[in-house]
Design an enzyme around this catalytic site. Structure first.
Site, PDB file in Angstrom:
ATOM      1  N   SER A   1      33.081 -11.238 -43.296  1.00 42.60           N
ATOM      2  CA  SER A   1      32.541 -12.508 -42.819  1.00 42.60           C
ATOM      3  C   SER A   1      33.483 -13.659 -43.199  1.00 42.60           C
ATOM      4  O   SER A   1      34.622 -13.709 -42.756  1.00 42.60           O
ATOM      5  CB  SER A   1      31.132 -12.718 -43.372  1.00 42.60           C
ATOM      6  OG  SER A   1      30.451 -13.726 -42.669  1.00 42.60           O
TER       7      SER A   1
ATOM      8  N   HIS B   1      25.445  -7.146 -39.434  1.00 50.16           N
ATOM      9  CA  HIS B   1      26.554  -7.962 -39.922  1.00 50.16           C
ATOM     10  C   HIS B   1      27.081  -7.460 -41.261  1.00 50.16           C
ATOM     11  O   HIS B   1      28.292  -7.440 -41.488  1.00 50.16           O
ATOM     12  CB  HIS B   1      26.088  -9.413 -40.026  1.00 50.16           C
ATOM     13  CG  HIS B   1      27.135 -10.349 -40.555  1.00 50.16           C
ATOM     14  ND1 HIS B   1      28.387 -10.455 -39.994  1.00 50.16           N
ATOM     15  CD2 HIS B   1      27.115 -11.220 -41.612  1.00 50.16           C
ATOM     16  CE1 HIS B   1      29.095 -11.363 -40.661  1.00 50.16           C
ATOM     17  NE2 HIS B   1      28.353 -11.831 -41.647  1.00 50.16           N
TER      18      HIS B   1
ATOM     19  N   ASP C   1      25.643  -6.086 -34.782  1.00 50.00           N
ATOM     20  CA  ASP C   1      26.208  -7.257 -35.448  1.00 50.00           C
ATOM     21  C   ASP C   1      25.883  -8.529 -34.678  1.00 50.00           C
ATOM     22  O   ASP C   1      25.992  -8.559 -33.455  1.00 50.00           O
ATOM     23  CB  ASP C   1      27.730  -7.094 -35.525  1.00 50.00           C
ATOM     24  CG  ASP C   1      28.335  -7.776 -36.735  1.00 50.00           C
ATOM     25  OD1 ASP C   1      27.887  -8.891 -37.049  1.00 50.00           O
ATOM     26  OD2 ASP C   1      29.238  -7.187 -37.344  1.00 50.00           O
TER      27      ASP C   1
END
Length: 542
Positions: free
Chosen positions: A239, A514, A467
């Site tokens: 991320s 994610h 995701d």
């Protein structure tokens, strides 16, 4: 097999829109909050009851103890080492400074696991604080190394926004099985249990302020690398950590063997984000992803996308970081939108730019803080065993309530809506293609004739099947990097073409969202091990 399930060439993966979340809550289990405690309009969202929340706020578990509890779930490591140079005391009423205690008694001795208790041992596990230059600047580090064998490779792992190295607890053991490798996980400066110096941006110029915010993190990483005397390493970032990994590779070239980006933020380009007003130098930030239930994500695969979800965009992110996969060309390239998207609500934009992060709300809310955090943790960790989920909830709360620092960089890096102000898609082709001097410096006055061009590095884009991050951005970045390689090699010599290491590919992890390293940890670990073995093989061949 992992290779079959992570094939980045599947056309349906390149063109499909993001999967929207389902509205279901996680199933009840022993120890779950009672229905009587779920009262009020948001009772079903904030699953922790008022009584339990007050108790957790009152107990006030220190961050070091919470990190230790999470790392205790690492297989074969019953008592993980945990230094208490930071996070050893609960935050004060005014917020913790995560002050550094530079005393020997607060350091942690390394822990060894032998080959009897550890079938993949012997291994040594270490927790330490690495001090950097300047006042109150230090990085929290957790590492594991294999003993009784030569080590010539290093993997460095960076977490995402507001998280900590403890979130990788299901990866340390599996990744440290690869012979010849040492694994490091770092808390970003100003996050986790790293020190939390005041964050400031001095420039009022748009691009310079973005660069300042990026440098806050990447300069600290480079200082750490120099102190550890590591010349070459493989960098894995999740991320925001993935975004910073790219920024690091561009500013400090010549040190990476491979770059692994796990659901990186900031790749796609959005006209509104590029043109949105910057916060004042004293302001900052808001982001989070609240609504996705991971018990649903990891429990099914290839769920059909509803027409409503397609029309409303990706709602897995609290800020509706709209998926643009359906706007992508069949070959994965981004189409240019006809006009900027509609700005987000004024109140949300105000909070983003007014130094009001989700963690600020947690800090201000006092006894309600643990309950607010449960709105995220109950969904994010709903697929895990109850005791692990509880340990991660306590760990997350212990980090969220610390004094704000690195979190305030986000408003300079991302615009409201979680799109980058300086999108990586505009510069990703430069990864592994920078000019470096013989000593690795990019700021030296060494003559151009003494400089050399990097010969490319392999870049892996890794996304979860469900995701909320824009998967099509990864395919667009893959194509852009491969096109840059073709352009450079057109005028290269035969030797340069043979030595070029540049490559890019996009992988999909099944039944993961994610937090791909946690949701699909078994497949993720296998994929990363294969990439690590590839690095070792390349070195042997050279």
């Amino acid at each position: 097999m992992a290779a079959a399930t992570t094939n980045g060439s599947n056309d349906d993966r390149q063109t499909r829109p993001q999967q929207s979340p389902l509205a279901s809550q996680r199933a009840k289990h022993d120890g779950a909050p009672s229905e009587e405690n779920r009262k009020g309009q948001f009772g079903g969202f904030f699953t922790l009851g008022y009584k339990e929340g007050f108790t957790q706020w009152w107990v006030n578990v220190p961050a070091a103890a919470a990190e230790h509890a999470v790392l205790s779930y690492i297989p074969y490591l019953r008592k993980p080492p945990t230094h208490i140079q930071t996070g050893s005391a609960p935050p004060s009423a005014n917020g913790s400074t995560m002050a550094v205690h530079d005393t020997a008694e607060k350091e942690a001795d390394p822990v060894r696991t032998d080959s009897i208790a550890d079938p993949f041992g012997p291994r040594q596990w270490r927790s330490q604080l690495v001090k950097l230059r300047g006042k109150n600047r230090a990085l929290n580090e957790f590492s594991v190394e294999r003993l009784e064998e030569a080590q010539d490779q290093n993997l460095v792992m960076l977490h995402g926004y507001g998280a900590g190295l403890g979130f990788f607890y299901r990866n340390f053991e599996g990744l440290s099985r690869v012979p010849g490798w040492k694994i490091y996980a770092l808390d970003l400066l100003g996050m986790g249990r790293s020190s939390r110096p005041p964050f400031r941006v001095h420039s009022k110029d748009r691009q310079k302020s973005i660069t300042e915010a990026e440098n806050w993190f990447v300069d600290a990483l480079e200082e750490w690398r120099v102190q550890k005397n590591i010349d070459q390493f493989t960098l894995l970032g999740h991320s925001l950590g993935g975004y910073m990994a790219v920024a690091y590779s561009l500013k400090y070239p010549g040190h990476l063997n491979k770059l692994i980006l796990a659901s990186p933020v900031g790749i796609p380009e959005d006209p509104y984000a590029i043109n949105a007003a910057m916060p004042d130098p004293s302001d900052s930030t808001l982001t989070n992803e609240f609504s996705q239930d991971q018990q649903v994500t990891v429990g099914q695969s290839n769920v059909e996308i509803s027409e409503a979800a397609k029309s409303t965009g990706d709602t897995n992110n609290f800020l509706n970081a709209r998926s643009k996969a359906e706007k992508s060309a069949p070959d994965g390239r981004e189409k240019t939108p006809a006009a900027p998207r509609k700005p987000l609500p004024k109140w949300l934009t105000y909070l983003w730019d007014a130094n009001i992060s989700p963690f600020s709300i947690v800090r201000w809310s006092g006894p309600l803080g643990p309950r607010f955090v449960s709105g995220w943790t109950s969904r994010r960790f709903s697929h895990l065993p109850p005791d692990e989920a509880q340990a991660l909830h306590t760990y997350a709360y212990s980090l969220f309530k610390q004094r704000g620092s690195g979190e305030y960089a986000l408003a300079y890096i991302l615009a409201p809506g979680a799109f980058a102000r300086s999108p990586l898609i505009r510069r990703i082709q430069g990864v592994g293609r920078q000019m470096i001097t013989p000593n690795g410096s990019t700021t030296s006055s060494v003559a151009v004739a003494q400089q050399r061009l990097e010969s490319g590095i392999p870049v892996i884009f890794c996304y979860g099947e469900s995701d909320w991050m824009d998967i099509s951005g990864g395919y667009a970045a893959e194509q852009k990097m491969n096109e840059e390689k073709e352009r450079i090699l057109m005028s290269a010599s035969a030797e340069e073409r043979q030595n070029d290491r540049g490559a890019a590919k996009c992988l999909i992890i099944k039944k993961a969202g994610h937090h791909v390293y946690l949701d699909g940890w078994e497949e993720f670990n296998e994929v990363i091990r294969q990439e690590m073995v590839d690095v070792s093989r390349q070195k042997t061949n050279n």
